[in-house]
Design a protein around this motif. Structure first.
Motif, mmCIF file in Angstrom:
data_model
loop_
_atom_site.group_PDB
_atom_site.id
_atom_site.type_symbol
_atom_site.label_atom_id
_atom_site.label_comp_id
_atom_site.label_asym_id
_atom_site.label_seq_id
_atom_site.Cartn_x
_atom_site.Cartn_y
_atom_site.Cartn_z
ATOM 1 N N GLN A 1 -43.635 -32.381 -25.016
ATOM 2 C CA GLN A 1 -44.761 -31.459 -25.129
ATOM 3 C C GLN A 1 -45.013 -31.088 -26.589
ATOM 4 N N PRO A 2 -46.207 -31.342 -27.121
ATOM 5 C CA PRO A 2 -46.516 -30.922 -28.497
ATOM 6 C C PRO A 2 -46.611 -29.395 -28.579
ATOM 7 N N PRO A 3 -46.450 -28.827 -29.750
ATOM 8 C CA PRO A 3 -46.612 -27.373 -29.899
ATOM 9 C C PRO A 3 -48.028 -26.949 -29.498
ATOM 10 N N ALA A 4 -48.155 -25.805 -28.867
ATOM 11 C CA ALA A 4 -49.467 -25.302 -28.456
ATOM 12 C C ALA A 4 -50.283 -24.908 -29.680
ATOM 13 N N SER A 5 -51.569 -25.122 -29.595
ATOM 14 C CA SER A 5 -52.438 -24.808 -30.732
ATOM 15 C C SER A 5 -52.752 -23.318 -30.806
ATOM 16 N N GLY A 6 -52.652 -22.631 -29.674
ATOM 17 C CA GLY A 6 -53.003 -21.219 -29.660
ATOM 18 C C GLY A 6 -54.490 -20.996 -29.522
ATOM 19 N N SER A 7 -55.238 -22.080 -29.259
ATOM 20 C CA SER A 7 -56.692 -21.983 -29.133
ATOM 21 C C SER A 7 -57.084 -21.551 -27.726
ATOM 22 N N GLU A 8 -58.367 -21.438 -27.492
ATOM 23 C CA GLU A 8 -58.880 -21.057 -26.181
ATOM 24 C C GLU A 8 -58.427 -22.058 -25.110
ATOM 25 N N LYS A 9 -58.062 -21.561 -23.950
ATOM 26 C CA LYS A 9 -57.664 -22.423 -22.847
ATOM 27 C C LYS A 9 -58.910 -22.888 -22.100
ATOM 28 N N MET A 10 -59.339 -24.127 -22.375
ATOM 29 C CA MET A 10 -60.548 -24.653 -21.745
ATOM 30 C C MET A 10 -60.372 -24.780 -20.228
ATOM 31 N N ASP A 11 -59.227 -25.292 -19.814
ATOM 32 C CA ASP A 11 -58.875 -25.394 -18.401
ATOM 33 C C ASP A 11 -57.768 -24.380 -18.143
ATOM 34 N N LYS A 12 -58.154 -23.238 -17.665
ATOM 35 C CA LYS A 12 -57.178 -22.145 -17.486
ATOM 36 C C LYS A 12 -56.157 -22.451 -16.399
ATOM 37 N N ASP A 13 -56.512 -23.330 -15.457
ATOM 38 C CA ASP A 13 -55.627 -23.617 -14.331
ATOM 39 C C ASP A 13 -54.569 -24.665 -14.640
ATOM 40 N N ASN A 14 -54.864 -25.564 -15.568
ATOM 41 C CA ASN A 14 -53.959 -26.681 -15.835
ATOM 42 C C ASN A 14 -53.607 -26.781 -17.316
ATOM 43 N N ALA A 15 -52.332 -26.608 -17.613
ATOM 44 C CA ALA A 15 -51.867 -26.771 -18.989
ATOM 45 C C ALA A 15 -51.913 -28.244 -19.387
ATOM 46 N N VAL A 16 -51.679 -29.119 -18.407
ATOM 47 C CA VAL A 16 -51.609 -30.562 -18.672
ATOM 48 C C VAL A 16 -52.233 -31.328 -17.507
ATOM 49 N N LYS A 17 -52.919 -32.415 -17.841
ATOM 50 C CA LYS A 17 -53.401 -33.369 -16.838
ATOM 51 C C LYS A 17 -53.110 -34.777 -17.366
ATOM 52 N N LEU A 18 -52.780 -35.682 -16.465
ATOM 53 C CA LEU A 18 -52.552 -37.071 -16.841
ATOM 54 C C LEU A 18 -53.383 -37.966 -15.938
ATOM 55 N N ALA A 19 -54.200 -38.821 -16.547
ATOM 56 C CA ALA A 19 -55.048 -39.746 -15.790
ATOM 57 C C ALA A 19 -54.702 -41.186 -16.157
ATOM 58 N N VAL A 20 -54.812 -42.067 -15.164
ATOM 59 C CA VAL A 20 -54.581 -43.499 -15.360
ATOM 60 C C VAL A 20 -55.782 -44.246 -14.787
#
Length: 288
Positions: free
Chosen positions: A120-139
């Protein structure tokens, strides 16, 4: 006696109906391929193919892939873009420029198993665009039918007029394939895992559809310390919108991580690679 026979019959039927839920492979015996996902900013396929702005456009026309030119410099490219020096009009301070990811693959004759691992990279501290999901992975998988998909990977679904792009005029317009359709076979098979616990099975053709697929069996993720591990279990054969996989077959594959509560184009993406079942490819899935 009848009760015993019925119990045995029920057990037999249950066993025959659950091959898709077979145990995952022994990951300690599966080699890992390593990739660098870069923050690509506002770099749609239109920019990639425009020679006056992208020097690699000429090489792409000659049949050279994005990965063959840029795989070794993905981290440097991501660092430059995320800083706002290039192709990012709205830089996010503190956002990681790249994410190194290890990918393992195996199959059992009925299912494909994919395992992704990264720190996990360090958090930027910016606005949470997707408040429900900290992470998503798509293939995304592609069956060698979308022009240039073997060279540019998932970039064929990334367009300048899609939502969150600087040139977008419709905030509902998602990824799409030019002239794409399920009927023509010009589409990408899409599966996604979200940290909230969601799993999606769809496709990208004339638009992105996040449901309807029949191949995805399961998607699980866990975080231990700063280390993420996400595993997909996918049937080799599915239904409409699912790319069929089989021993000896090679398809195109790409993947993306929406880190730090990101949405839309604010993700880290791989170049285009290949997935082969019992076949030589960038990611090889051997039978276990």
């Amino acid at each position: 006696m009848k009760r015993i026979h019925l119990t045995a019959l029920a057990a037999t039927l249950a066993a025959s109906l659950t091959p898709a839920m077979a145990a995952a492979p022994d990951w300690s015996k599966v080699p890992a391929a390593k990739f660098t996902l870069l923050y690509a900013g506002a770099s749609p396929i239109e920019w990639i193919t425009k020679g006056t702005e992208h020097g690699g456009a000429r090489a792409l026309k000659k049949g050279e892939s994005c990965a063959s030119c840029h795989a070794d410099e993905a981290a440097d490219m991501g660092k430059k873009i995320v800083s706002g020096q290039k192709n990012e009009p709205k830089p996010i301070k503190g956002k990681a420029g790249s994410i190194p990811v290890s990918v393992q693959a195996a199959h059992d004759g009925a299912n494909l198993y994919l395992r992704f691992s990264w720190k996990q990279p360090p958090a930027s501290g910016s606005e949470k665009m997707d408040k429900d999901n900290a992470v998503k992975l798509a293939v995304m998988f592609e069956d060698n039918k979308v022009p240039r998909a073997n060279l540019s990977g998932c970039w064929e679904t990334c367009h300048a007029d899609a939502r969150t792009m600087p040139e977008a005029k419709d905030d509902k317009k998602t990824k799409y394939v030019a002239d794409g359709s399920l009927a023509s076979g010009k589409y990408y098979d899409l599966i996604q895992w979200t940290s909230k616990g969601g799993k999606f099975d769809g496709y990208v053709a004339d638009k992105r559809v996040m449901e309807g697929g029949k191949a995805l069996v399961d998607a699980k993720g866990e975080k231990k310390g700063d280390d993420w591990t996400v595993t997909f279990t996918r049937k080799l054969a599915g239904g409409e919108g699912d790319v069929a996989l089989a021993s000896g077959k090679v398809v195109n594959i790409g993947f993306a991580i929406h880190d730090d509560h990101a949405i839309g184009r604010y993700h880290h993406v791989s170049f285009g690679y290949t997935l082969g079942l019992d076949a030589k490819a960038d990611i090889s899935a051997a039978k276990q």
